[in-house]
Design a protein around this motif. Structure first.
Motif, mmCIF file in Angstrom:
data_model
loop_
_atom_site.group_PDB
_atom_site.id
_atom_site.type_symbol
_atom_site.label_atom_id
_atom_site.label_comp_id
_atom_site.label_asym_id
_atom_site.label_seq_id
_atom_site.Cartn_x
_atom_site.Cartn_y
_atom_site.Cartn_z
ATOM 1 N N LYS A 190 0.913 9.103 -0.667
ATOM 2 C CA LYS A 190 0.849 10.314 -1.761
ATOM 3 C C LYS A 190 2.285 10.791 -1.952
ATOM 4 O O LYS A 190 2.445 11.411 -3.291
ATOM 5 N N ASP A 191 3.236 10.351 -1.317
ATOM 6 C CA ASP A 191 4.766 10.808 -1.658
ATOM 7 C C ASP A 191 5.538 9.735 -2.296
ATOM 8 O O ASP A 191 6.433 9.595 -2.797
ATOM 9 N N ALA A 192 4.755 8.463 -2.455
ATOM 10 C CA ALA A 192 5.438 7.269 -3.263
ATOM 11 C C ALA A 192 5.856 7.579 -4.645
ATOM 12 O O ALA A 192 4.979 8.001 -5.302
ATOM 13 N N PRO A 193 6.774 6.996 -5.128
ATOM 14 C CA PRO A 193 7.269 7.299 -6.634
ATOM 15 C C PRO A 193 6.170 6.907 -7.619
ATOM 16 O O PRO A 193 5.673 7.320 -8.723
ATOM 17 N N LEU A 194 5.458 5.816 -7.139
ATOM 18 C CA LEU A 194 4.596 5.239 -7.979
ATOM 19 C C LEU A 194 2.991 5.172 -7.539
ATOM 20 O O LEU A 194 2.106 4.689 -7.965
ATOM 21 N N ALA A 218 0.885 -1.284 -0.060
ATOM 22 C CA ALA A 218 0.056 -0.086 -0.001
ATOM 23 C C ALA A 218 0.870 1.189 -0.021
ATOM 24 O O ALA A 218 0.802 2.266 -0.496
ATOM 25 N N GLU A 219 1.999 1.207 0.782
ATOM 26 C CA GLU A 219 2.913 2.374 0.872
ATOM 27 C C GLU A 219 3.608 2.665 -0.417
ATOM 28 O O GLU A 219 3.666 3.870 -0.919
ATOM 29 N N ALA A 220 3.655 1.649 -1.410
ATOM 30 C CA ALA A 220 4.435 1.656 -2.393
ATOM 31 C C ALA A 220 3.502 2.435 -3.705
ATOM 32 O O ALA A 220 4.030 3.006 -4.305
ATOM 33 N N PHE A 221 2.235 2.206 -3.552
ATOM 34 C CA PHE A 221 1.254 2.657 -4.495
ATOM 35 C C PHE A 221 0.239 3.732 -4.103
ATOM 36 O O PHE A 221 -0.289 4.045 -4.971
#
Ligand SMILES: O=C(O)c1cc(=O)[nH]c(=O)n1[C@@H]1O[C@H](COP(=O)(O)O)[C@@H](O)[C@H]1O
Length: 281
Positions: free
Chosen positions: A117-121, A111-114
């Motif tokens: 709001k600040d995740a590259p993806l 969830a953090e990865a996608f």
């Protein structure tokens, strides 16, 4: 964290303004070759940029299929980041098709990865699998709410093999697929005009009248074009819930490349057929 406006509200507006079509960005090796591109990172980059240029300013949703980018390792992921950013800048909502699903503590990292709001993806929504138990998705539900993002949860998939799991009947007499839809109805309760927690239901599945598809959230409906379903099938497959359907077409549009104009025309033709089917519903 200050989130965006909820995904469901943003999606409803985009569907009203642009129509509900979702074009998939699926850079199959065979399509790269048909487009005269190499099966390499440069080909991937050209392909994805062309699709974004052709349709991101007119369709409600673009859905990059992560696997085709992951195939090229870190450089493929860099192209995916650029694709997501450029599609969003052009006004499309991006559904990341990564079909993640894991035990809850690991699901939190997906969830953090996608969905942070600040995740590259960071994407407007993510496809997820509930087949480690719907509750295992709760970290993704929580982060999506915080960010103003959404989820599309696999409920009744378009592939013929899906039924052995999704149509299985539980001890309480409900099918597994209906149970997933029931969970989504609870997530979306009270959300107007549309909840942010969608289902994936294949447009290929024929009669679904035994399922309550009206669960307050959007329905991503793949299967149109290459998998044999047509826009005209939507009203009979989805019934009353058809107003919340986001029909996905990937190869059916992409095979018309590499010319931008031809891609745009193909996408417009699907959009027109979908509009006609929904008007007659
Ligand atoms: O979650 C999805 O998008 C999905 C779910 C499903 O049940 N069936 C399905 O085909 N998809 C995806 O939708 C796209 C369909 O592509 P085409 O068959 O080329 O239109 C692919 O990216 C699939 O991975």
């Amino acid at each position: 964290m200050t989130g965006l406006e909820p995904f469901g509200a943003r999606l409803r507006r985009a569907m009203d303004e642009r129509g509900p079509l979702c074009v998939g960005i699926d850079p199959h090796a065979s399509l790269l070759s048909e487009w005269g591109l190499g099966d390499n990172v440069d080909g991937l980059e050209r392909f994805s940029r062309t699709v974004v240029e052709a349709v991101a300013d007119r369709v409600a949703v673009l859905k990059p299929q992560s696997a085709f980018f992951e195939r090229f390792g870190s450089r493929g992921l860099a192209v995916l980041e650029t694709t997501v950013r450029e599609a969003r800048e052009a006004g499309a909502l991006v559904v990341m098709d990564a079909k993640r699903g894991d035990i809850g503590s690991t699901m939190a990292a997906y969830a953090e990865a996608f969905l942070h709001k600040d995740a590259p993806l960071f994407s407007d929504a993510l496809t997820v699998s509930p087949y480690l138990g719907y509750g295992s998705l709760s970290p993704a539900v929580a982060l999506a709410r915080e960010s103003g993002a959404g989820l599309f949860v696999l409920a009744l998939t378009s592939n013929p093999e899906g039924g052995e799991v999704q149509h299985a009947v539980r001890a309480d007499g409900r099918t597994v697929g209906a149970t997933v839809l029931g969970h989504l109805a609870l997530e979306n309760a009270g959300e107007e005009p549309l909840g942010s927690f969608g289902a994936v239901v294949g447009a290929t599945l024929g009669d679904l009248s035994s399922y309550d598809l009206d669960m307050g959230g959007p329905i991503l409906a793949p299967g149109i074009g290459a998998q044999g379903a047509a826009p005209g099938d939507l009203p009979s497959v989805f019934g009353r819930a058809v107003r919340n359907v986001v029909p996905n077409v990937s190869r059916g549009v992409l095979r018309h490349g590499p010319e931008t104009v031809a891609l745009r025309d193909a996408s417009e033709r699907f959009a027109d057929e979908i509009r006609a089917a929904l008007t007659s519903a």
